[in-house]
Structures are given as C-alpha cells and as structure tokens.
Design an enzyme around this catalytic site. Structure first.
Site, PDB file in Angstrom:
ATOM      1  N   THR A 163      -8.500  -4.864   4.585  1.00 29.87           N
ATOM      2  CA  THR A 163      -8.625  -3.408   4.433  1.00 29.87           C
ATOM      3  C   THR A 163      -9.297  -3.026   3.112  1.00 29.87           C
ATOM      4  O   THR A 163      -9.325  -1.855   2.751  1.00 29.87           O
ATOM      5  CB  THR A 163      -7.249  -2.722   4.539  1.00 29.87           C
ATOM      6  OG1 THR A 163      -6.434  -3.145   3.443  1.00 29.87           O
ATOM      7  CG2 THR A 163      -6.566  -3.046   5.854  1.00 29.87           C
ATOM      8  N   THR A 164      -9.801  -4.019   2.395  1.00 35.25           N
ATOM      9  CA  THR A 164     -10.590  -3.762   1.179  1.00 35.25           C
ATOM     10  C   THR A 164     -11.915  -4.517   1.297  1.00 35.25           C
ATOM     11  O   THR A 164     -11.993  -5.505   2.044  1.00 35.25           O
ATOM     12  CB  THR A 164      -9.851  -4.233  -0.086  1.00 35.25           C
ATOM     13  OG1 THR A 164      -9.587  -5.632   0.013  1.00 35.25           O
ATOM     14  CG2 THR A 164      -8.547  -3.475  -0.282  1.00 35.25           C
ATOM     15  N   HIS A 177       0.877  -1.181   0.000  1.00 35.57           N
ATOM     16  CA  HIS A 177       0.000   0.000   0.000  1.00 35.57           C
ATOM     17  C   HIS A 177       0.908   1.224   0.000  1.00 35.57           C
ATOM     18  O   HIS A 177       1.909   1.256   0.721  1.00 35.57           O
ATOM     19  CB  HIS A 177      -0.892   0.010   1.243  1.00 35.57           C
ATOM     20  CG  HIS A 177      -1.797  -1.177   1.312  1.00 35.57           C
ATOM     21  ND1 HIS A 177      -3.082  -1.158   0.825  1.00 35.57           N
ATOM     22  CD2 HIS A 177      -1.596  -2.432   1.785  1.00 35.57           C
ATOM     23  CE1 HIS A 177      -3.635  -2.343   1.004  1.00 35.57           C
ATOM     24  NE2 HIS A 177      -2.759  -3.144   1.589  1.00 35.57           N
TER      25      HIS A 177
HETATM   26  S1  BO1 Z   1      -5.239  -6.724   3.292  1.00 33.43           S
HETATM   27  O1  BO1 Z   1      -4.001  -7.341   3.653  1.00 33.43           O
HETATM   28  O2  BO1 Z   1      -6.169  -6.517   4.372  1.00 33.43           O
HETATM   29  N1  BO1 Z   1      -4.945  -5.323   2.611  1.00 33.43           N
HETATM   30  C1  BO1 Z   1      -5.997  -7.767   2.152  1.00 33.43           C
HETATM   31  C2  BO1 Z   1      -7.097  -7.344   1.448  1.00 33.43           C
HETATM   32  C3  BO1 Z   1      -7.692  -8.202   0.537  1.00 33.43           C
HETATM   33  C4  BO1 Z   1      -7.160  -9.465   0.331  1.00 33.43           C
HETATM   34  C5  BO1 Z   1      -6.066  -9.862   1.047  1.00 33.43           C
HETATM   35  C6  BO1 Z   1      -5.484  -9.029   1.965  1.00 33.43           C
HETATM   36  N2  BO1 Z   1      -7.647 -10.337  -0.584  1.00 33.43           N
HETATM   37  C7  BO1 Z   1      -8.772 -10.068  -1.383  1.00 33.43           C
HETATM   38  C8  BO1 Z   1      -8.583 -10.689  -2.730  1.00 33.43           C
HETATM   39  C9  BO1 Z   1      -9.787 -10.370  -3.559  1.00 33.43           C
HETATM   40  C10 BO1 Z   1     -11.027 -10.828  -2.843  1.00 33.43           C
HETATM   41  C11 BO1 Z   1     -11.051 -10.277  -1.426  1.00 33.43           C
HETATM   42  C12 BO1 Z   1     -12.193 -10.812  -0.612  1.00 33.43           C
HETATM   43  O3  BO1 Z   1      -9.864 -10.614  -0.765  1.00 33.43           O
HETATM   44  O4  BO1 Z   1      -7.463 -10.119  -3.349  1.00 33.43           O
HETATM   45  O5  BO1 Z   1      -9.710 -11.012  -4.802  1.00 33.43           O
HETATM   46  O6  BO1 Z   1     -12.184 -10.380  -3.529  1.00 33.43           O
HETATM   47  O7  BO1 Z   1     -12.354 -12.162  -0.741  1.00 33.43           O
HETATM   48 ZN    ZN Z   2      -3.020  -4.938   2.351  1.00 35.15          ZN
END
Ligand code: BO1
Ligand code: ZN
Length: 260
Positions: A202-203, A94
């Site tokens: 975080t997404t 990020h």
């Molecule tokens: S994080 O480390 O919190 N920034 C993070 C955020 C999203 C994912 C992994 C780590 N993975 C995502 C996948 C997407 C999927 C989503 C929910 O998880 O990249 O393809 O839609 O399943």
């Molecule tokens: Zn992340």
C-alpha cells in the site's frame, strides 16, 4: 519529484506519476463489499512459532511504527489460500487523525480507526527483498480495530514504547519478550473467518506481490492507545496522523470469504 520521500509527501494521488505499478489492476487497499464475496472453505490457516516469547523492537520509520523480532524465522504462516510457507518479516500499523478513519481496507465502505499488517515473505525466496520480485512473494495478515473503553493489554508492551520513539528513526526494544500469539491470534476460534484477495503493497512502489488475508473479527484499542500512535512524528517532525492509502479499484478481482 526527486525521490520516494517527496512522493509520499505529495500523497497517494501522485504516486503513479513516478511508480507506474501504483496504477496497476491489483492494487491495495480495497473496499470489501460483504455482498460481493465468494464463500469458500480453505484448508486451515496455520501460524507456527507464535507460542514462544520473542525479543522484539519497535521502530519509527517516519511512515509507521514497525515491530520486528530479533530472531529470523521465529514465526511462520501457511495454509488457507497459501500454497507455501511464509516467514514473518515485520508488523506495522496504519491510523488516522481521529477515530473515524485510519484503516486501509474498508468493509462495506466502513473505515476503522486502525489497521495492523503482519507481513510474511515466501520462505523459498530466502529474503523479503527477493520475495518482492515475485507475484506470490508476500502474505499479509490484516487486523481491523475498533475503539473500546478499556485499554487492550495485548498492545500495552508496544504502546508503552511509543513515547520513546516519537522521532523518526528511533527504535526501542520491548521491556519483555513479546508473545506474538496474543497479537496474531487474539481468538483461535475466529482465525479461520477472513476475507482474502490478491493485492499490492500500500506504499510505493505498490508492488503487486501480496496475498491479503483480512480477519473478519475486530480487535479493540482504547482511545488513549490510539492517541499514542498519533503522537509519533514523521520526517518533517510533524505528527504522523494520516498514514493510510485510500481504496483502489477492485478491477477484475474476486474477494473470497473463508468460512469455517
Ligand atoms: S503494506 O503492508 O502493504 N502496508 C507494506 C508496505 C511496504 C512494505 C511492507 C508492507 N515494505 C516496504 C519497506 C520499504 C521498501 C518498500 C518497497 O517496501 O518498508 O523500505 O522501500 O520495497
Ligand atoms: Zn501496511
């Protein structure tokens, strides 16, 4: 809003309209106030399999640059706050538009120019997607960066392929197998010094399934290395210069500080 892509486009403030979990009480990132942590001494955090070089590839997802290895169960994590074994899934970054922003978690309200997440899923759940259905599904190691005058050689193999994957969807195998030890354990003497708290992706859909482990030690990247990430492009073909979520309320959570 018809789909996830549009929601990400409209920004974090609107995520919870479509994804109720994004306004939950265990959201990430957070501000870690060093004066409001509980000091603990947990069992040693252990990383297994990092001392072998692994063939790795980096993909531009349109939201970040993600590194995976070609071997499943190549690297595992256990110990510390974790009660089980977790399998390495991917790592990603990020960042922000300039050197004054970019990290997701803040320390004493200070933001850093970059943050790396190494994502692991609980081995018992067999896959990343299955692990997302369980509150103890993921463990995520977070690394914070500061700007250094010299490039950090550890990240050169990754930074070198970024110009080849500027378009969303592109991927590239690293020229040499990557020794993840250099990336995940830059200094063995400092690996037990971290903050840990329960949080979320975080997404969207912001699933509250992650045990976060944020190392206190900061890593270094040069301004040019950071700039290579800012040249990646998103789905619209625009430069990807802001892929961090703002901090979320701590709510009723305790942040632990592991000390040696
Ligand atoms: S994080 O480390 O919190 N920034 C993070 C955020 C999203 C994912 C992994 C780590 N993975 C995502 C996948 C997407 C999927 C989503 C929910 O998880 O990249 O393809 O839609 O399943
Ligand atoms: Zn992340």
């Amino acid at each position: 809003f018809q789909n996830k892509i549009n929601l990400i486009f409209v920004g974090p403030a609107n995520w919870s309209k479509e994804y109720h979990t994004c306004s939950g009480k265990l959201q990430s990132p957070i501000n870690i106030d060093e004066h409001n942590v509980t000091n603990v001494s947990l069992s040693p955090l252990r990383l297994i399999g990092i001392d072998n070089p692994h063939q790795s590839y980096v993909t531009n997802t349109g939201h970040t640059a993600t590194l995976r290895t070609n071997e499943s169960k190549a690297v595992m994590l256990s110990g510390g706050p974790l009660e089980n074994i977790y399998v390495f899934e991917q790592l990603h970054f990020h960042w922000g538009e300039n050197d004054h922003e970019g990290s997701e978690d803040l320390i004493n309200n200070h933001s850093f120019p970059m943050e790396m997440h190494a994502v692991f899923y609980k081995e018992d759940y067999k896959s990343f997607n299955e692990a997302l259905k369980h509150s103890d599904g993921l463990a995520i190691l977070a690394y914070l960066y500061e700007v250094s005058p010299q490039p950090n050689p550890t990240y050169e193999p990754i930074v070198k392929v970024l110009p080849d994957i500027e378009t969303m969807g592109k991927g590239k195998v690293l020229q040499e197998p990557l020794l993840l030890e250099n990336v995940l354990v830059p200094d063995i003497a400092k690996i037990q010094d971290y903050f840990t708290y329960p949080g979320s992706l975080t997404t969207p859909p912001c699933l509250e399934v992650a045990r976060w482990i944020d190392f206190k030690d900061h890593q270094q990247l040069s301004h040019d290395q950071l700039a290579a990430f800012r040249d990646l492009r998103n789905q619209e073909g625009d430069k990807l210069t802001h892929n961090f979520r703002p901090v979320q309320p701590l709510e009723n959570r305790e942040v632990l500080h592991n000390i040696l």
